[in-house]
Design a protein around this motif. Structure first.
Motif: not given
Length: 334
Positions: A149-151, A153-157, A285-289
């Motif tokens: 989740x933090x990763x 979020x960090x991609x956006x901000x 979300x699967x791509x992020x995983x």
């Protein structure tokens, strides 16, 4: 055609158009052969188990609904009859978003003589509780997969820079929050009779009154336990089908929970059967995983497609059964 029906027709066409466009945009570059190959290489024992668990969920949802229907009106609702009404509602939702809730109530009104308004009130209670459990599940997924989740979020901000900026301007931030809260309070007070504000207030009032109503049930513990079990069943449905598809077989339980949460959010969207929105969020979300884009989209297509087939078949069977039942008539007084 009246203005009311014309407006509803336009809304249906627009939602269907959006759904089809999202679906087309997602899958326009994926060869049909890739999908067929993935289907052939899947372990269908796991997929069939997933569908069986899903059917158990529909039965449990039906039993939970009967716990809410406590009235002397008409004829008592049995679990099989509630199940058929639920499946008819799911079938209608595939065609008309949100209309399924009214359809399942209408079916029982015809066969059991219970007023439509009363039944629709029980559905509002159901949906209120489901919303609370969705929020809880999202929170649980956040704590389990906090780093992901933090990763994201960090991609956006830039979270570190944002945190430093907040700390260095803390008095200003607190003041801005206070002004924002006062502004929201003023808007709700000033425009409380406005349609949108009215709807928001009415929505929250219904949730609160619905939760209070659960305490008056003859079996409130059964209601809450079955509500929790439903979300466990949703998870197991996703978890077992993930085992059946090679690209997702190695996902952890926490990662599958995250996929389930994204899929649930996609199903909430006001489009027919979550078409497009479900696929987009699950694939994202699967791509992020670490799953490839193609495999992520194909996974979303397989799980959604199998569920759609299940609802279409079971829903049609239930509709035929319910249509054959006679309409309820009030017994003549002796």
């Amino acid at each position: 055609m009246s203005n009311k029906y014309m407006k509803q027709f336009i809304q249906i066409v627009i939602s269907l158009g959006i759904a089809v466009w999202i679906f087309w945009f997602l899958y326009k570059d994926i060869a049909l052969e890739s999908l067929i190959e993935q289907i052939k290489s899947s372990n269908w024992a796991w997929i069939i188990l997933s569908l069986s668990i899903s059917m158990l969920g529909y039965l449990l949802r039906s039993w939970r609904w009967t716990l809410l229907i406590q009235t002397d009106e008409g004829k008592q609702v049995s679990v099989p009859r509630a199940y058929h009404a639920v499946m008819v509602g799911n079938l209608v939702n595939m065609l008309l978003p949100r209309a399924g809730e009214l359809a399942r109530c209408g079916v029982l009104t015809r066969t059991n003589g219970i007023s439509l308004g009363y039944l629709f009130g029980t559905v509002i209670v159901e949906r209120s509780v489901d919303l609370l459990f969705l929020v809880f599940t999202i929170t649980l997924a956040f704590f389990i997969e906090r780093d992901l989740f933090l990763n994201l979020a960090s991609q956006l901000v830039d979270l570190q820079s944002l945190g430093q900026a907040v700390l260095s301007n803390l008095p200003l931030v607190i003041g801005a929050l206070a002004v924002f809260v006062l502004l929201i309070w003023y808007i709700f007070r000033r425009f409380r009779d406005h349609g949108l504000i009215n709807k928001a207030q009415h929505f929250f009032r219904e949730i609160i009154s619905g939760l209070k109503r659960i305490g008056t049930l003859s079996n409130p513990a059964g209601f809450w336990i079955s509500s929790a079990m439903l979300w466990l069943i949703y998870f197991l449905t996703m978890y077992t089908i993930a085992f059946g598809i090679p690209s997702t077989a190695n996902l952890s339980s926490g990662e599958v929970l995250l996929v389930m949460v994204m899929g649930s959010i996609g199903m909430i969207a006001p489009v027919q059967g979550g078409i497009g929105t479900f696929h987009a969020l699950v694939a994202f979300i699967l791509i992020q995983l670490g799953i490839s884009e193609v495999d992520g989209k194909i996974f979303a297509a397989i799980i959604h497609g199998t569920q759609v087939i299940l609802v279409l078949v079971a829903g049609l069977v239930s509709w035929l059964i319910m249509m054959k039942l006679p309409s309820w008539t009030k017994p003549e007084e002796a």
